[in-house]
Design a protein around this motif. Structure first.
Motif, PDB file in Angstrom:
ATOM      1  N   SER A  45      40.545  44.701   4.598  1.00 58.40           N
ATOM      2  CA  SER A  45      39.751  43.480   4.781  1.00 58.40           C
ATOM      3  C   SER A  45      38.772  43.632   5.944  1.00 58.40           C
ATOM      4  N   VAL A  46      39.189  44.291   7.004  1.00 57.04           N
ATOM      5  CA  VAL A  46      38.281  44.539   8.128  1.00 57.04           C
ATOM      6  C   VAL A  46      37.160  45.483   7.700  1.00 57.04           C
ATOM      7  N   LEU A  47      37.496  46.518   6.927  1.00 59.22           N
ATOM      8  CA  LEU A  47      36.475  47.431   6.429  1.00 59.22           C
ATOM      9  C   LEU A  47      35.492  46.710   5.505  1.00 59.22           C
ATOM     10  N   CYS A  48      35.997  45.794   4.705  1.00 57.57           N
ATOM     11  CA  CYS A  48      35.139  45.006   3.824  1.00 57.57           C
ATOM     12  C   CYS A  48      34.212  44.115   4.652  1.00 57.57           C
ATOM     13  N   PHE A  49      34.759  43.498   5.675  1.00 58.20           N
ATOM     14  CA  PHE A  49      33.983  42.628   6.563  1.00 58.20           C
ATOM     15  C   PHE A  49      32.885  43.424   7.273  1.00 58.20           C
ATOM     16  N   VAL A  50      33.213  44.583   7.788  1.00 53.99           N
ATOM     17  CA  VAL A  50      32.242  45.435   8.472  1.00 53.99           C
ATOM     18  C   VAL A  50      31.179  45.926   7.481  1.00 53.99           C
ATOM     19  N   SER A  51      31.600  46.218   6.263  1.00 57.61           N
ATOM     20  CA  SER A  51      30.653  46.649   5.229  1.00 57.61           C
ATOM     21  C   SER A  51      29.584  45.597   4.989  1.00 57.61           C
ATOM     22  N   SER A  52      29.974  44.335   5.059  1.00 54.91           N
ATOM     23  CA  SER A  52      28.991  43.278   4.819  1.00 54.91           C
ATOM     24  C   SER A  52      27.875  43.318   5.861  1.00 54.91           C
ATOM     25  N   PHE A  53      28.211  43.615   7.095  1.00 55.97           N
ATOM     26  CA  PHE A  53      27.181  43.667   8.133  1.00 55.97           C
ATOM     27  C   PHE A  53      26.304  44.909   8.007  1.00 55.97           C
ATOM     28  N   ILE A  54      26.884  46.019   7.592  1.00 55.38           N
ATOM     29  CA  ILE A  54      26.079  47.216   7.359  1.00 55.38           C
ATOM     30  C   ILE A  54      25.110  46.967   6.203  1.00 55.38           C
ATOM     31  N   LEU A  55      25.612  46.331   5.152  1.00 59.54           N
ATOM     32  CA  LEU A  55      24.781  46.064   3.975  1.00 59.54           C
ATOM     33  C   LEU A  55      23.658  45.074   4.277  1.00 59.54           C
ATOM     34  N   ILE A  56      23.906  44.144   5.183  1.00 61.00           N
ATOM     35  CA  ILE A  56      22.842  43.202   5.557  1.00 61.00           C
ATOM     36  C   ILE A  56      21.631  43.963   6.073  1.00 61.00           C
ATOM     37  N   PHE A  57      21.862  44.923   6.941  1.00 63.00           N
ATOM     38  CA  PHE A  57      20.747  45.671   7.520  1.00 63.00           C
ATOM     39  C   PHE A  57      20.145  46.654   6.528  1.00 63.00           C
ATOM     40  N   ILE A  58      20.942  47.162   5.587  1.00 65.78           N
ATOM     41  CA  ILE A  58      20.403  48.064   4.570  1.00 65.78           C
ATOM     42  C   ILE A  58      19.527  47.303   3.596  1.00 65.78           C
TER      43      ILE A  58
END
Length: 148
Positions: A45-58
């Motif tokens: 769940s933490v990895l999923c949450f962090v992925s969302s922030f990486i994807l925002i910038f991508i």
């Protein structure tokens, strides 16, 4: 080009980008929702949450101009400017979420499926040799340059 014209263009990178926006919302919500399991699922769940922030910038290039970020982070995000690189990052994030099935099935599977769909769109764009086309609505193709 309007949003409807972008979808009619049959450019799979546009479809991938809009699926990516759905991934951002889904990863953010499911990352928070599954953090309350209080077992090993917290890791995914933490990895999923962090992925969302990486994807925002991508997916929303305008944010790289607006938000204060480091040069190292900017260069990391700029690696994903081609269809194949975006397909790779989405496929990797999807595999990570599929691995959450090791423990037991949770709603993180929804994030894994949508991430896989986005990866497929970007891979199709690459295979069809379509140029990456960023949606104007999300800050691509000239909108980011107007800010600076």
């Amino acid at each position: 080009m309007t949003l409807a014209e972008e979808f009619r263009s049959r450019n799979f990178s546009i479809y991938g980008q809009w699926t990516g926006v759905l991934c951002i919302i889904l990863c953010f919500a499911l990352g928070i929702a599954n953090i309350f399991h209080f077992d090993i699922i917290i890791l995914w769940s933490v990895l999923c949450f962090v992925s969302s922030f990486i994807l925002i910038f991508i997916e929303i290039p305008l944010l790289l101009r607006v938000c204060p970020t480091s040069e190292k982070f900017d260069s990391f995000i700029r690696r994903f400017e081609t269809n194949y690189m975006r397909a790779a990052i989405y496929a990797t994030m999807s595999v990570v979420q599929w691995l959450s099935l090791i423990r037991y099935a949770t709603s993180l599977i929804a994030a894994a499926v949508v991430l896989l769909i986005a990866a497929a769109f970007y891979a199709l764009a690459g295979l069809k040799k379509q140029e990456f086309a960023a949606s104007k609505t999300l800050g691509g193709q000239g909108v980011a340059q107007m800010i600076v």
